[in-house]
Design a protein around this motif. Sequence first.
Motif: not given
Length: 172
Positions: A33-36, A49-52, A127-128, A138-140
């Motif tokens: 669900d998180l866009p690149d 929220l930032e997907k990496t 997450m950041h 950025v973590f999870n």
Amino acid sequence: MKSNKFVRASIIIIILAFNIGCDQVSKSIARKDLPDNKVIGFLANHVTLEKTENTGAFLSMGDNLGGPVKYVLLMGLPLLALLGALVYIIIKTDITKNTLLGIIMVIGGGVGNLYDRVLHGSVTDFMHIDFIIFQTGVFNVADMSIMAGMGIILVDSYLKRREEKRHLVVEE
């Protein structure tokens, strides 16, 4: 006696499964669900929220390593450490409940990230936090579990030592 060991082992497995499950569900949602290349901000962008995809370890350390060295450092050693910790908590029954919970959380987070490395070739972070004087990478959820588990272990160790010192002073 055997039933107590079975109950204890069952509780450990249930907590581990819940921990790993929460991590994997959150990463699955982030992947889907998180866009690149897009940052979604909350609380005036202090939480984002930032997907990496992290192919290294903590804060991408080891990302540039190659071949067998990277495999050993990012998969082999963590697997041995996690198995060792699991054997430790199963065998050692005289540790405090708080320390046990902390170790379970560290194992659960480690397994969650190791599972990602094996299945996806990288760990999904998303997450950041940035509150000026307090900022994270950025973590999870697995990373949060590891950090919370270590915090519980450290606080429990500190309180246990403080209590032991108090008993020494009273006995003198």
